[in-house]
Motif scaffolding. Structure first.
Motif, PDB file in Angstrom:
ATOM      1  N   ASP A   1      42.140  20.139 -12.563  1.00 52.42           N
ATOM      2  CA  ASP A   1      43.045  19.427 -13.458  1.00 52.42           C
ATOM      3  C   ASP A   1      44.494  19.819 -13.179  1.00 52.42           C
ATOM      4  O   ASP A   1      45.383  18.967 -13.130  1.00 52.42           O
ATOM      5  CB  ASP A   1      42.700  19.735 -14.921  1.00 52.42           C
ATOM      6  N   LEU A   2      44.730  21.121 -13.003  1.00 48.86           N
ATOM      7  CA  LEU A   2      46.087  21.582 -12.748  1.00 48.86           C
ATOM      8  C   LEU A   2      46.587  21.117 -11.378  1.00 48.86           C
ATOM      9  O   LEU A   2      47.741  20.683 -11.241  1.00 48.86           O
ATOM     10  CB  LEU A   2      46.155  23.110 -12.835  1.00 48.86           C
ATOM     11  N   CYS A   3      45.747  21.205 -10.366  1.00 46.59           N
ATOM     12  CA  CYS A   3      46.166  20.759  -9.034  1.00 46.59           C
ATOM     13  C   CYS A   3      46.530  19.279  -9.039  1.00 46.59           C
ATOM     14  O   CYS A   3      47.544  18.872  -8.450  1.00 46.59           O
ATOM     15  CB  CYS A   3      45.062  21.036  -8.011  1.00 46.59           C
ATOM     16  N   LEU A   4      45.737  18.459  -9.704  1.00 50.46           N
ATOM     17  CA  LEU A   4      46.046  17.033  -9.789  1.00 50.46           C
ATOM     18  C   LEU A   4      47.309  16.797 -10.617  1.00 50.46           C
ATOM     19  O   LEU A   4      48.065  15.854 -10.358  1.00 50.46           O
ATOM     20  CB  LEU A   4      44.867  16.268 -10.379  1.00 50.46           C
ATOM     21  N   HIS A   5      47.536  17.636 -11.599  1.00 47.38           N
ATOM     22  CA  HIS A   5      48.764  17.550 -12.389  1.00 47.38           C
ATOM     23  C   HIS A   5      49.980  17.798 -11.494  1.00 47.38           C
ATOM     24  O   HIS A   5      50.989  17.087 -11.569  1.00 47.38           O
ATOM     25  CB  HIS A   5      48.704  18.580 -13.519  1.00 47.38           C
ATOM     26  N   LEU A   6      49.891  18.776 -10.610  1.00 47.08           N
ATOM     27  CA  LEU A   6      50.981  19.053  -9.684  1.00 47.08           C
ATOM     28  C   LEU A   6      51.209  17.881  -8.736  1.00 47.08           C
ATOM     29  O   LEU A   6      52.354  17.488  -8.468  1.00 47.08           O
ATOM     30  CB  LEU A   6      50.682  20.323  -8.886  1.00 47.08           C
ATOM     31  N   VAL A   7      50.107  17.304  -8.241  1.00 45.46           N
ATOM     32  CA  VAL A   7      50.220  16.143  -7.359  1.00 45.46           C
ATOM     33  C   VAL A   7      50.896  14.998  -8.097  1.00 45.46           C
ATOM     34  O   VAL A   7      51.753  14.294  -7.557  1.00 45.46           O
ATOM     35  CB  VAL A   7      48.839  15.716  -6.826  1.00 45.46           C
ATOM     36  N   ARG A   8      50.515  14.816  -9.335  1.00 44.17           N
ATOM     37  CA  ARG A   8      51.079  13.728 -10.125  1.00 44.17           C
ATOM     38  C   ARG A   8      52.577  13.930 -10.360  1.00 44.17           C
ATOM     39  O   ARG A   8      53.370  12.986 -10.316  1.00 44.17           O
ATOM     40  CB  ARG A   8      50.341  13.640 -11.452  1.00 44.17           C
TER      41      ARG A   8
ATOM     42  N   SER B   1      51.516   8.983 -10.529  1.00 43.29           N
ATOM     43  CA  SER B   1      50.173   8.794 -11.056  1.00 43.29           C
ATOM     44  C   SER B   1      49.243   8.076 -10.090  1.00 43.29           C
ATOM     45  O   SER B   1      48.070   8.422  -9.972  1.00 43.29           O
ATOM     46  CB  SER B   1      50.236   8.007 -12.366  1.00 43.29           C
ATOM     47  N   SER B   2      49.758   7.065  -9.402  1.00 42.06           N
ATOM     48  CA  SER B   2      48.900   6.277  -8.528  1.00 42.06           C
ATOM     49  C   SER B   2      48.293   7.143  -7.433  1.00 42.06           C
ATOM     50  O   SER B   2      47.088   7.054  -7.151  1.00 42.06           O
ATOM     51  CB  SER B   2      49.699   5.132  -7.914  1.00 42.06           C
ATOM     52  N   VAL B   3      49.114   7.997  -6.822  1.00 44.73           N
ATOM     53  CA  VAL B   3      48.613   8.870  -5.754  1.00 44.73           C
ATOM     54  C   VAL B   3      47.619   9.877  -6.311  1.00 44.73           C
ATOM     55  O   VAL B   3      46.557  10.127  -5.719  1.00 44.73           O
ATOM     56  CB  VAL B   3      49.778   9.591  -5.057  1.00 44.73           C
ATOM     57  N   ALA B   4      47.942  10.473  -7.467  1.00 45.37           N
ATOM     58  CA  ALA B   4      47.036  11.452  -8.065  1.00 45.37           C
ATOM     59  C   ALA B   4      45.693  10.824  -8.410  1.00 45.37           C
ATOM     60  O   ALA B   4      44.634  11.423  -8.204  1.00 45.37           O
ATOM     61  CB  ALA B   4      47.665  12.067  -9.312  1.00 45.37           C
ATOM     62  N   ASN B   5      45.722   9.597  -8.925  1.00 45.68           N
ATOM     63  CA  ASN B   5      44.476   8.922  -9.264  1.00 45.68           C
ATOM     64  C   ASN B   5      43.664   8.576  -8.014  1.00 45.68           C
ATOM     65  O   ASN B   5      42.441   8.665  -8.007  1.00 45.68           O
ATOM     66  CB  ASN B   5      44.765   7.646 -10.058  1.00 45.68           C
ATOM     67  N   THR B   6      44.350   8.182  -6.951  1.00 39.39           N
ATOM     68  CA  THR B   6      43.657   7.896  -5.694  1.00 39.39           C
ATOM     69  C   THR B   6      42.974   9.139  -5.156  1.00 39.39           C
ATOM     70  O   THR B   6      41.815   9.108  -4.724  1.00 39.39           O
ATOM     71  CB  THR B   6      44.644   7.350  -4.650  1.00 39.39           C
TER      72      THR B   6
ATOM     73  N   HIS C   1      48.418   4.188 -18.864  1.00 42.84           N
ATOM     74  CA  HIS C   1      49.176   3.067 -18.316  1.00 42.84           C
ATOM     75  C   HIS C   1      50.630   3.129 -18.792  1.00 42.84           C
ATOM     76  O   HIS C   1      51.567   2.841 -18.025  1.00 42.84           O
ATOM     77  CB  HIS C   1      48.529   1.752 -18.726  1.00 42.84           C
ATOM     78  N   ALA C   2      50.822   3.524 -20.048  1.00 41.27           N
ATOM     79  CA  ALA C   2      52.179   3.680 -20.576  1.00 41.27           C
ATOM     80  C   ALA C   2      52.943   4.745 -19.786  1.00 41.27           C
ATOM     81  O   ALA C   2      54.127   4.575 -19.464  1.00 41.27           O
ATOM     82  CB  ALA C   2      52.133   4.047 -22.053  1.00 41.27           C
ATOM     83  N   GLN C   3      52.261   5.831 -19.455  1.00 44.46           N
ATOM     84  CA  GLN C   3      52.901   6.870 -18.654  1.00 44.46           C
ATOM     85  C   GLN C   3      53.331   6.328 -17.288  1.00 44.46           C
ATOM     86  O   GLN C   3      54.442   6.602 -16.811  1.00 44.46           O
ATOM     87  CB  GLN C   3      51.944   8.047 -18.458  1.00 44.46           C
ATOM     88  N   GLU C   4      52.456   5.563 -16.663  1.00 47.90           N
ATOM     89  CA  GLU C   4      52.777   4.996 -15.351  1.00 47.90           C
ATOM     90  C   GLU C   4      54.005   4.085 -15.432  1.00 47.90           C
ATOM     91  O   GLU C   4      54.883   4.125 -14.562  1.00 47.90           O
ATOM     92  CB  GLU C   4      51.588   4.228 -14.809  1.00 47.90           C
ATOM     93  N   LEU C   5      54.066   3.273 -16.481  1.00 46.21           N
ATOM     94  CA  LEU C   5      55.198   2.367 -16.635  1.00 46.21           C
ATOM     95  C   LEU C   5      56.481   3.134 -16.941  1.00 46.21           C
ATOM     96  O   LEU C   5      57.563   2.765 -16.459  1.00 46.21           O
ATOM     97  CB  LEU C   5      54.910   1.343 -17.737  1.00 46.21           C
ATOM     98  N   LEU C   6      56.375   4.186 -17.722  1.00 46.98           N
ATOM     99  CA  LEU C   6      57.552   5.012 -18.007  1.00 46.98           C
ATOM    100  C   LEU C   6      58.041   5.725 -16.754  1.00 46.98           C
ATOM    101  O   LEU C   6      59.243   5.935 -16.563  1.00 46.98           O
ATOM    102  CB  LEU C   6      57.214   6.040 -19.090  1.00 46.98           C
TER     103      LEU C   6
END
Length: 328
Positions: A161-168, A173-178, A263-268
């Protein structure tokens, strides 16, 4: 290209070490370029579990990294090696963002990086961390804690979770989700770190909700109900609830709310749309409703989140105000 260094010595936990290698050393060609310049730093050879590992560089290279990852420390009854503590401290003083996975928090605490800060570690060792380092505010009930230039995670899966948080934070978000989907990460668990919410990642496509998830994601701007989801899935609301709990670990409404917030986070993060427009695009209806749910879930208002995220994704954004990023 961000420079990520994994700090290792004898006695590191192999799961967390391998996890960091998998995330930051991944081949993301075509998804995120440039990706991280990843290296392992430690003595000439270290023992990790039953394996021997030959680092790329010595610990003296840590101060040259943008981000330093400290894996779990196996023997928490023993003090971490002085050379590791000194190298991690030097890296932080040079301006690096330092993150510990699981019991790697004991290394950060020994280096003084957690003094006066909130931190977490594996729940089984949280009490000992608090007793040995009374200046640290230990929170055993969260997945990870982000203090800006210093981050800590709980054990095992929470390290992901933390590693993906850093990536994000670094790539969006799009890259982290991929990346999460490539790694087939299990759903995000309730009780995670409140400052940022991570979207539950659907399980592989061999479950009864496999077709429902993308159907919902395409319709987040609509006022969907549990009955709407159940009708689309071809099952009763009660049966839908059982499947949701099994696949995502949460209820249909909570999962739907999380998707809307995500989705709101991505748009922000990626647009200049007004909060009113984002509320409509995420099915929240009004800016007031979005602000209420966003504040409760994420921990900050939408406008504050937008300013914080954008400031932290600029070059040098790892600084928490105490350090200044080196200029290359």
């Amino acid at each position: 290209m961000p420079n990520v260094a994994l700090a290792v010595t004898d006695g590191m936990l192999q799961f967390e070490l391998a996890l960091a290698c998998e995330v930051f050393g991944a081949d993301m060609t075509g998804v995120a370029e440039p990706w991280y310049r990843f290296s392992v730093c430690g003595p000439s050879a270290v023992r990790v579990g039953r394996f021997r590992l030959a680092p790329d560089h010595g610990l003296d290279r840590l101060p040259h990294a943008d981000t330093v990852i400290v894996p779990g420390w196996a023997d928490v009854d023993q003090d971490p090696p002085a050379e590791l503590i000194e190298a991690v401290r030097a890296a932080h003083e040079a301006g690096a963002r330092v993150a510990s996975l699981c019991t790697g928090a004991f290394v950060l605490a020994a280096a003084g990086l957690l003094d006066g800060r909130r931190a977490t570690t594996h729940w089984a060792h949280a009490k000992e961390l608090a007793e040995r380092h009374p200046r640290v505010t230990v929170d055993p009930d969260v997945l990870y804690v982000d203090n800006g230039s210093v981050l800590t995670s709980a054990g095992k899966a929470a390290a992901m979770d933390l590693c993906l948080h850093l990536v994000r934070l670094d790539h969006g978000s799009s890259v982290a989700n991929t990346l999460a989907r490539r790694l087939v990460v299990p759903p995000h668990r309730d009780g995670g770190q409140a400052q940022f919410v991570t979207a539950p990642v659907p399980a592989p496509d061999n479950h009864p909700l496999a077709e429902l998830f993308p159907w919902v994601i395409r319709r987040l701007d609509q006022p969907l109900t549990v009955e709407d989801l159940a009708r689309q899935a071809g099952m009763s609301s009660r049966n839908l609830g059982r499947h949701f709990r099994s696949v995502t670990g949460t209820t249909p409404l909570q999962w739907l709310l999380t998707q809307r917030i995500r989705h709101a986070q991505e748009l922000l993060e990626t647009t200049d749309d007004t909060v009113d427009s984002i509320a409509a695009a995420t099915g929240m209806g009004t800016a007031t409703t979005l602000r209420r749910h966003f504040q409760r879930t994420v921990g900050v208002p939408p406008d504050t989140y937008r300013r914080t995220f954008r400031s932290r994704t600029r070059p040098g954004a790892y600084d928490d105000g105490r350090h200044h990023r080196r200029k290359s």
